[in-house]
Design an enzyme around this catalytic site. Structure first.
Site, mmCIF file in Angstrom:
data_model
loop_
_atom_site.group_PDB
_atom_site.id
_atom_site.type_symbol
_atom_site.label_atom_id
_atom_site.label_comp_id
_atom_site.label_asym_id
_atom_site.label_seq_id
_atom_site.Cartn_x
_atom_site.Cartn_y
_atom_site.Cartn_z
ATOM 1 N N GLY A 1 76.083 35.891 -22.533
ATOM 2 C CA GLY A 1 76.437 34.413 -22.328
ATOM 3 C C GLY A 1 78.338 34.371 -22.041
ATOM 4 O O GLY A 1 79.083 35.568 -21.828
ATOM 5 N N ALA A 2 78.439 33.963 -21.258
ATOM 6 C CA ALA A 2 79.803 33.446 -19.743
ATOM 7 C C ALA A 2 80.809 33.763 -20.223
ATOM 8 O O ALA A 2 81.535 34.717 -20.450
ATOM 9 C CB ALA A 2 79.995 33.009 -18.654
ATOM 10 N N ARG B 1 78.207 43.156 -15.840
ATOM 11 C CA ARG B 1 76.636 42.588 -15.491
ATOM 12 C C ARG B 1 77.447 41.790 -13.719
ATOM 13 O O ARG B 1 78.765 41.128 -14.390
ATOM 14 C CB ARG B 1 76.409 41.506 -16.680
ATOM 15 N N GLN C 1 66.145 34.421 -24.489
ATOM 16 C CA GLN C 1 67.013 33.880 -25.718
ATOM 17 C C GLN C 1 66.756 32.228 -26.136
ATOM 18 O O GLN C 1 67.823 32.051 -27.240
ATOM 19 C CB GLN C 1 68.136 33.975 -24.992
ATOM 20 N N ASP D 1 76.528 30.683 -15.206
ATOM 21 C CA ASP D 1 77.224 31.959 -15.891
ATOM 22 C C ASP D 1 77.954 31.519 -14.563
ATOM 23 O O ASP D 1 79.004 32.759 -14.201
ATOM 24 C CB ASP D 1 76.341 32.921 -15.229
ATOM 25 N N ASN E 1 72.178 30.165 -13.459
ATOM 26 C CA ASN E 1 72.112 30.122 -14.370
ATOM 27 C C ASN E 1 71.076 30.833 -15.110
ATOM 28 O O ASN E 1 70.906 31.012 -13.484
ATOM 29 C CB ASN E 1 72.062 28.903 -15.198
ATOM 30 N N LYS E 2 70.590 31.384 -16.087
ATOM 31 C CA LYS E 2 69.433 31.854 -17.026
ATOM 32 C C LYS E 2 68.123 31.159 -15.482
ATOM 33 O O LYS E 2 68.337 29.809 -15.300
ATOM 34 C CB LYS E 2 68.930 31.780 -17.977
#
Length: 380
Positions: A65-66, A98, A212, A253, A263-264
């Site tokens: 998680g950012a 990451r 998630q 993110d 984002n995801k």
């Protein structure tokens, strides 16, 4: 479906999640993380005594998680300093853990800068390490405050867009206390709506391939007593078609200077669905997620993860940095495409909610003006 009564109920709050903490046992300082790969089956803490251990935790998604990555990165630098390791080397390892989440690099650089500043003023190793730890703690506190402000702005925006009603909200991946120093980003908005008695339903995408949403967001929603339902990612379209989604709330993110959002993976298709069905698509993220040095979304480096995360079903406790450890569901040797994130262009985004305010419509000019008010924006 009729709206429910919007009078605020009495909500019994669950104890705060012990997501990340600094500890100083006799053996020396450590960073303690809630191992998110073990959720929801069990709440187990992971103790990191050095930066390589923290890097492994980040790559395996034990910490993710950012905003939380920014906090963890800052504490990682402080850990290296307190343990007497090479701070420059540690910072490099952490920043590369990451590539997409901009907060990680921000937290690392901010705490490393505090360490260097103290050392440059003649501080000894212990004093410089103390300065690094103080900066990491300040970052942690600021993120918690930002979380609360985003929740305020987000709920006010929903009331402006959808006045006088309860909401059915769709979210993707996990954006709650597990990713934050506070109660999260997008999830924090939904949680505040719940506390106001205005949440009719939180729709939770399972979020393939590592689930998630199913493992973490549903876990947080259940802990908070929220009305929620889990769905496969591919079922979202039928919800929109049935008129069962009032707004989409996601995190980010990285946000590029033009307002594009990484984002995801799976976020972009939701934005397309929302646009077609005239449903607000709202991104909630702190200004630490904004990267004004990345001009546009096409310049964002998207992390490619192991294909085994797609070809295998990985239960809690079996997630690893390289994938594997799960039940094989594809032919042996099947190639797989597994980007961790996708990019949503600004024209598909109704608003970006930050702790400094709301940007709508989403434009590069608006983002730059908002970021000019903040001291938290990523710089070279």
């Amino acid at each position: 479906m009729a709206d429910q009564d919007v009078h605020s109920p009495v909500v019994n709050e669950p104890p705060a999640l012990p997501v990340l903490r600094w500890d100083e046992p006799p053996e020396g300082p450590v960073l303690v993380l809630l191992d998110q790969t073990r959720l929801p089956a069990e709440e187990v803490e992971l103790v990191c005594t050095d930066v390589p251990a923290l890097v492994r935790a980040i790559r395996s998604l034990a910490a993710r998680g950012a905003p939380l990555l920014g906090i963890a990165g800052g504490y990682g630098v402080a850990l290296a300093a307190a343990r007497g390791y090479d701070v420059v080397e540690a910072a490099g390892l952490l920043e590369r853990a990451r590539p997409t989440a901009v907060n990680l690099g921000y937290g690392v650089r901010r705490v490393a800068t505090a360490y260097r500043a103290a050392a440059g003023k003649g501080a000894g190793p212990e004093e410089a390490a103390a300065a690094a730890l103080a900066e990491a703690r300040a970052l942690h506190r600021e993120d918690a405050l930002a979380s609360g402000r985003m929740a305020e702005y987000g709920t006010a925006l929903l009331e402006e867009l959808l006045p006088g009603r309860g909401y059915q909200l769709l979210t993707h991946c996990n954006t709650g206390a597990l990713v934050s120093g506070g109660e999260g980003t997008a999830f924090a908005v939904a949680l505040r709506v719940h506390r106001q008695g205005r949440l009719r339903r939180l729709w939770v995408d399972e979020t393939r391939p590592l689930l998630q949403g199913a493992r973490l967001t549903a876990y947080e929603a259940a802990r908070s007593g929220m009305a929620y339902s889990l769905l496969t990612d591919s079922a979202a379209g039928s919800l929109f078609a049935a008129g069962e989604v009032d707004a989409v709330l996601i995190g980010a993110d990285r946000i590029a200077a033009d307002g594009s959002v990484a984002n995801k993976v799976g976020s972009y298709p939701l934005a397309v669905l929302a646009k077609y069905h005239h449903v607000p698509f709202i991104v909630v993220a702190p200004t630490t997620t904004v990267d004004m040095n990345t001009a546009e979304g096409t310049s964002i480096i998207v992390e490619q993860r192991s294909g085994q995360e797609v070809t295998e079903l990985t239960p809690p406790r079996a997630v690893s940095a390289g994938g594997g450890g799960g039940m094989v569901v594809a032919p042996l040797g099947a190639p797989a495409y597994n980007p961790a994130f996708d990019i949503t262009p600004p024209e598909l985004i109704t608003a970006i909610v930050t702790e400094e305010g709301v940007i709508s419509p989403v434009t590069g000019v608006g983002l730059a003006e908002l970021c000019a008010r903040s001291s938290q924006v990523t710089i070279s």
